[in-house]
Design a protein around this motif. Structure first.
Motif, PDB file in Angstrom:
ATOM      1  N   VAL A  32     -28.260  22.631  16.014  1.00  0.00           N
ATOM      2  CA  VAL A  32     -29.079  22.445  14.655  1.00  0.00           C
ATOM      3  C   VAL A  32     -28.864  23.669  14.079  1.00  0.00           C
ATOM      4  O   VAL A  32     -28.507  23.756  12.817  1.00  0.00           O
ATOM      5  CB  VAL A  32     -30.598  22.011  14.726  1.00  0.00           C
ATOM      6  CG1 VAL A  32     -31.063  21.973  13.482  1.00  0.00           C
ATOM      7  CG2 VAL A  32     -30.655  20.193  15.212  1.00  0.00           C
ATOM      8  N   PRO A  33     -29.363  25.023  14.423  1.00  0.00           N
ATOM      9  CA  PRO A  33     -29.206  26.080  13.748  1.00  0.00           C
ATOM     10  C   PRO A  33     -27.887  26.514  13.586  1.00  0.00           C
ATOM     11  O   PRO A  33     -27.607  26.893  12.356  1.00  0.00           O
ATOM     12  CB  PRO A  33     -29.688  26.991  14.760  1.00  0.00           C
ATOM     13  CG  PRO A  33     -30.807  26.503  15.704  1.00  0.00           C
ATOM     14  CD  PRO A  33     -30.031  24.857  15.977  1.00  0.00           C
ATOM     15  N   GLU A  35     -25.420  24.525  12.768  1.00  0.00           N
ATOM     16  CA  GLU A  35     -24.837  23.510  11.767  1.00  0.00           C
ATOM     17  C   GLU A  35     -25.383  23.988  10.263  1.00  0.00           C
ATOM     18  O   GLU A  35     -24.677  23.941   9.585  1.00  0.00           O
ATOM     19  CB  GLU A  35     -25.372  22.223  12.004  1.00  0.00           C
ATOM     20  CG  GLU A  35     -24.633  21.526  13.274  1.00  0.00           C
ATOM     21  CD  GLU A  35     -25.025  20.055  13.758  1.00  0.00           C
ATOM     22  OE1 GLU A  35     -26.086  19.701  13.012  1.00  0.00           O
ATOM     23  OE2 GLU A  35     -24.474  19.406  14.353  1.00  0.00           O
ATOM     24  N   GLU A  36     -26.560  24.327  10.533  1.00  0.00           N
ATOM     25  CA  GLU A  36     -27.205  24.902   9.195  1.00  0.00           C
ATOM     26  C   GLU A  36     -26.632  26.115   8.844  1.00  0.00           C
ATOM     27  O   GLU A  36     -26.175  26.085   7.484  1.00  0.00           O
ATOM     28  CB  GLU A  36     -28.658  25.431   9.575  1.00  0.00           C
ATOM     29  CG  GLU A  36     -29.494  23.790   9.512  1.00  0.00           C
ATOM     30  CD  GLU A  36     -30.928  24.076   9.738  1.00  0.00           C
ATOM     31  OE1 GLU A  36     -31.332  25.524   9.928  1.00  0.00           O
ATOM     32  OE2 GLU A  36     -31.910  23.225  10.110  1.00  0.00           O
ATOM     33  N   ALA A  39     -23.280  25.149   7.379  1.00  0.00           N
ATOM     34  CA  ALA A  39     -23.543  24.466   5.969  1.00  0.00           C
ATOM     35  C   ALA A  39     -23.608  25.813   4.849  1.00  0.00           C
ATOM     36  O   ALA A  39     -22.919  25.613   3.713  1.00  0.00           O
ATOM     37  CB  ALA A  39     -24.751  23.631   6.036  1.00  0.00           C
ATOM     38  N   GLU A  40     -24.651  26.531   5.141  1.00  0.00           N
ATOM     39  CA  GLU A  40     -24.722  27.908   4.137  1.00  0.00           C
ATOM     40  C   GLU A  40     -23.402  28.522   3.959  1.00  0.00           C
ATOM     41  O   GLU A  40     -23.005  28.860   2.682  1.00  0.00           O
ATOM     42  CB  GLU A  40     -25.728  28.610   4.577  1.00  0.00           C
ATOM     43  CG  GLU A  40     -27.269  28.189   4.895  1.00  0.00           C
ATOM     44  CD  GLU A  40     -28.157  28.977   5.233  1.00  0.00           C
ATOM     45  OE1 GLU A  40     -27.641  30.297   5.494  1.00  0.00           O
ATOM     46  OE2 GLU A  40     -29.222  28.669   5.710  1.00  0.00           O
TER      47      GLU A  40
END
Length: 131
Positions: A32-33, A35-36, A39-40
């Motif tokens: 999750v971290p 992927e975030e 995305a940024e």
């Protein structure tokens, strides 16, 4: 950092990697971290360290300017361009196939070179016109 601590950390990371490979739900939670972050990065775009390439101004043709206004008019038309744009003109119109202009830095010298090359190309074949 001591050798014992470095070895212990390496062993921990190996065990964690093995567990992530075996356990899909753990892998998804740990991803999750990342992927975030990705995305940024996609939203912002990756900034390149390279400078943007200079391009020839839309509709600018040194040969047309030379035939309409002469060498003085061409020099004046080139006066508003920076060195990178002048080099783009030389490249785009194949005015100097030897690429000797790449070592030039001053816009004045590049302008002189463009006027000289355009004039030389424009006067090719003049000796045969009077025959």
């Amino acid at each position: 950092m001591s050798k014992d601590l470095a070895g212990a950390m390496a062993d921990f990371l190996r065990l964690l990697a093995e567990e992530v490979e075996r356990n899909r739900s753990l892998a998804k939670r740990l991803a999750v971290p990342f992927e975030e972050f990705l995305a940024e990065v996609k939203e912002k775009g990756v900034k390149s360290r390279k400078k943007a390439k200079a391009e020839v101004p839309e509709g600018f043709d040194p040969f047309k300017v030379y035939y309409d206004k002469g060498s003085v008019g061409l020099y004046e038309a080139l006066a508003s361009f920076d060195a990178a744009t002048l080099k783009a003109i030389l490249t785009s119109f194949a005015l100097d196939p030897s690429r000797s202009y790449t070592r030039l830095r001053k816009p004045e010298k590049l302008r002189d070179l463009i006027v000289e090359k355009v004039k030389a190309m424009g006067e090719r074949g003049e000796a045969f016109r009077d025959l």
